[in-house]
Design a protein around this motif. Structure first.
Motif, PDB file in Angstrom:
ATOM      1  N   PHE A  84       0.830  -1.205   0.000  1.00 45.85           N
ATOM      2  CA  PHE A  84       0.000   0.000   0.000  1.00 45.85           C
ATOM      3  C   PHE A  84       0.865   1.256   0.000  1.00 45.85           C
ATOM      4  O   PHE A  84       0.677   2.158  -0.825  1.00 45.85           O
ATOM      5  CB  PHE A  84      -0.922  -0.017   1.221  1.00 45.85           C
ATOM      6  CG  PHE A  84      -1.653   1.272   1.466  1.00 45.85           C
ATOM      7  CD1 PHE A  84      -2.691   1.663   0.646  1.00 45.85           C
ATOM      8  CD2 PHE A  84      -1.290   2.096   2.524  1.00 45.85           C
ATOM      9  CE1 PHE A  84      -3.375   2.860   0.880  1.00 45.85           C
ATOM     10  CE2 PHE A  84      -1.968   3.275   2.763  1.00 45.85           C
ATOM     11  CZ  PHE A  84      -3.007   3.659   1.942  1.00 45.85           C
ATOM     12  N   LEU A  85       1.840   1.313   0.898  1.00 45.94           N
ATOM     13  CA  LEU A  85       2.694   2.493   0.983  1.00 45.94           C
ATOM     14  C   LEU A  85       3.543   2.665  -0.273  1.00 45.94           C
ATOM     15  O   LEU A  85       3.702   3.789  -0.771  1.00 45.94           O
ATOM     16  CB  LEU A  85       3.575   2.422   2.225  1.00 45.94           C
ATOM     17  CG  LEU A  85       2.819   2.505   3.555  1.00 45.94           C
ATOM     18  CD1 LEU A  85       3.747   2.196   4.722  1.00 45.94           C
ATOM     19  CD2 LEU A  85       2.153   3.859   3.725  1.00 45.94           C
ATOM     20  N   ARG A  86       4.061   1.571  -0.803  1.00 42.71           N
ATOM     21  CA  ARG A  86       4.849   1.653  -2.045  1.00 42.71           C
ATOM     22  C   ARG A  86       4.001   2.147  -3.203  1.00 42.71           C
ATOM     23  O   ARG A  86       4.483   2.873  -4.068  1.00 42.71           O
ATOM     24  CB  ARG A  86       5.438   0.289  -2.392  1.00 42.71           C
ATOM     25  CG  ARG A  86       6.633  -0.061  -1.569  1.00 42.71           C
ATOM     26  CD  ARG A  86       7.226  -1.369  -2.034  1.00 42.71           C
ATOM     27  NE  ARG A  86       8.356  -1.724  -1.194  1.00 42.71           N
ATOM     28  CZ  ARG A  86       8.853  -2.931  -1.087  1.00 42.71           C
ATOM     29  NH1 ARG A  86       8.322  -3.938  -1.777  1.00 42.71           N
ATOM     30  NH2 ARG A  86       9.880  -3.166  -0.306  1.00 42.71           N
ATOM     31  N   SER A  87       2.741   1.736  -3.223  1.00 45.21           N
ATOM     32  CA  SER A  87       1.877   2.149  -4.327  1.00 45.21           C
ATOM     33  C   SER A  87       1.613   3.650  -4.320  1.00 45.21           C
ATOM     34  O   SER A  87       1.298   4.231  -5.357  1.00 45.21           O
ATOM     35  CB  SER A  87       0.559   1.373  -4.300  1.00 45.21           C
ATOM     36  OG  SER A  87      -0.265   1.814  -3.252  1.00 45.21           O
ATOM     37  N   LEU A  88       1.779   4.278  -3.171  1.00 47.54           N
ATOM     38  CA  LEU A  88       1.580   5.731  -3.070  1.00 47.54           C
ATOM     39  C   LEU A  88       2.892   6.511  -3.148  1.00 47.54           C
ATOM     40  O   LEU A  88       2.874   7.738  -3.158  1.00 47.54           O
ATOM     41  CB  LEU A  88       0.873   6.064  -1.752  1.00 47.54           C
ATOM     42  CG  LEU A  88      -0.527   5.485  -1.584  1.00 47.54           C
ATOM     43  CD1 LEU A  88      -1.057   5.814  -0.203  1.00 47.54           C
ATOM     44  CD2 LEU A  88      -1.469   5.987  -2.658  1.00 47.54           C
ATOM     45  N   ALA A  89       4.001   5.817  -3.238  1.00 45.65           N
ATOM     46  CA  ALA A  89       5.319   6.463  -3.193  1.00 45.65           C
ATOM     47  C   ALA A  89       5.842   6.796  -4.582  1.00 45.65           C
ATOM     48  O   ALA A  89       7.013   6.582  -4.894  1.00 45.65           O
ATOM     49  CB  ALA A  89       6.305   5.567  -2.447  1.00 45.65           C
ATOM     50  N   ASN A  90       4.972   7.328  -5.431  1.00 49.48           N
ATOM     51  CA  ASN A  90       5.362   7.666  -6.789  1.00 49.48           C
ATOM     52  C   ASN A  90       4.494   8.824  -7.273  1.00 49.48           C
ATOM     53  O   ASN A  90       3.263   8.747  -7.193  1.00 49.48           O
ATOM     54  CB  ASN A  90       5.194   6.426  -7.689  1.00 49.48           C
ATOM     55  CG  ASN A  90       5.540   6.700  -9.121  1.00 49.48           C
ATOM     56  OD1 ASN A  90       4.740   7.272  -9.845  1.00 49.48           O
ATOM     57  ND2 ASN A  90       6.726   6.284  -9.534  1.00 49.48           N
ATOM     58  N   ASP A  91       5.116   9.858  -7.800  1.00 45.72           N
ATOM     59  CA  ASP A  91       4.373  11.038  -8.255  1.00 45.72           C
ATOM     60  C   ASP A  91       3.352  10.712  -9.336  1.00 45.72           C
ATOM     61  O   ASP A  91       2.229  11.224  -9.315  1.00 45.72           O
ATOM     62  CB  ASP A  91       5.334  12.112  -8.791  1.00 45.72           C
ATOM     63  CG  ASP A  91       6.148  12.770  -7.704  1.00 45.72           C
ATOM     64  OD1 ASP A  91       5.751  12.686  -6.524  1.00 45.72           O
ATOM     65  OD2 ASP A  91       7.189  13.380  -8.025  1.00 45.72           O
ATOM     66  N   GLU A  92       3.737   9.866 -10.288  1.00 51.48           N
ATOM     67  CA  GLU A  92       2.819   9.513 -11.373  1.00 51.48           C
ATOM     68  C   GLU A  92       1.591   8.775 -10.835  1.00 51.48           C
ATOM     69  O   GLU A  92       0.471   9.052 -11.259  1.00 51.48           O
ATOM     70  CB  GLU A  92       3.527   8.658 -12.431  1.00 51.48           C
ATOM     71  CG  GLU A  92       4.582   9.405 -13.212  1.00 51.48           C
ATOM     72  CD  GLU A  92       4.025  10.561 -14.015  1.00 51.48           C
ATOM     73  OE1 GLU A  92       2.944  10.418 -14.623  1.00 51.48           O
ATOM     74  OE2 GLU A  92       4.681  11.620 -14.038  1.00 51.48           O
ATOM     75  N   ARG A  93       1.805   7.853  -9.910  1.00 51.91           N
ATOM     76  CA  ARG A  93       0.666   7.118  -9.345  1.00 51.91           C
ATOM     77  C   ARG A  93      -0.256   8.043  -8.555  1.00 51.91           C
ATOM     78  O   ARG A  93      -1.471   7.881  -8.596  1.00 51.91           O
ATOM     79  CB  ARG A  93       1.149   5.937  -8.491  1.00 51.91           C
ATOM     80  CG  ARG A  93       1.689   4.798  -9.341  1.00 51.91           C
ATOM     81  CD  ARG A  93       1.888   3.523  -8.563  1.00 51.91           C
ATOM     82  NE  ARG A  93       3.011   3.555  -7.648  1.00 51.91           N
ATOM     83  CZ  ARG A  93       4.254   3.229  -7.958  1.00 51.91           C
ATOM     84  NH1 ARG A  93       4.562   2.851  -9.189  1.00 51.91           N
ATOM     85  NH2 ARG A  93       5.208   3.270  -7.053  1.00 51.91           N
TER      86      ARG A  93
END
Length: 105
Positions: free
Chosen positions: A24-33
């Motif tokens: 979950f946290l990794r999925s939010l750790a990207n500007d594009e996402r």
């Protein structure tokens, strides 16, 4: 004996929950996402539109969308050959709340 089994199972259950929260946290750790998520929180969009709007290759858009889907933030439904992605209402609050509870335990 039951206590022994519980002691062995509990770390595995906690690890599975931790892995879910890490995803979950990794999925939010990207500007594009984050940009894609903001758009999908307003309305469902076909994957092809995400590609066009964000000037992405199909494989890149698919990677980002699937990462958020696997984290439980998005859902996907098929309409013919199109994959339509949408935000799962309340998912951010639910998963983040579970994550915070896990930190307390």
């Amino acid at each position: 004996m039951n206590g022994e089994i519980a002691n062995e199972v509990q770390p595995a259950v906690q690890e599975a929950g931790a892995n879910k929260h890490i995803l979950f946290l990794r999925s939010l750790a990207n500007d594009e996402r984050i940009k894609i998520l903001k758009l999908l929180m307003k309305q469902p969009i076909p994957a092809q539109e995400v590609e066009k709007l964000f000037y992405m290759e199909q494989s890149t858009a698919s990677y980002h969308l699937n990462m958020m889907r696997k984290a439980g933030i998005l859902e996907c439904r098929k309409e013919g050959k199109k994959a339509i992605y949408s935000y799962v209402n309340g998912s951010l609050e639910k998963i983040f709340g579970e994550f915070l509870e896990g930190l307390k335990n």
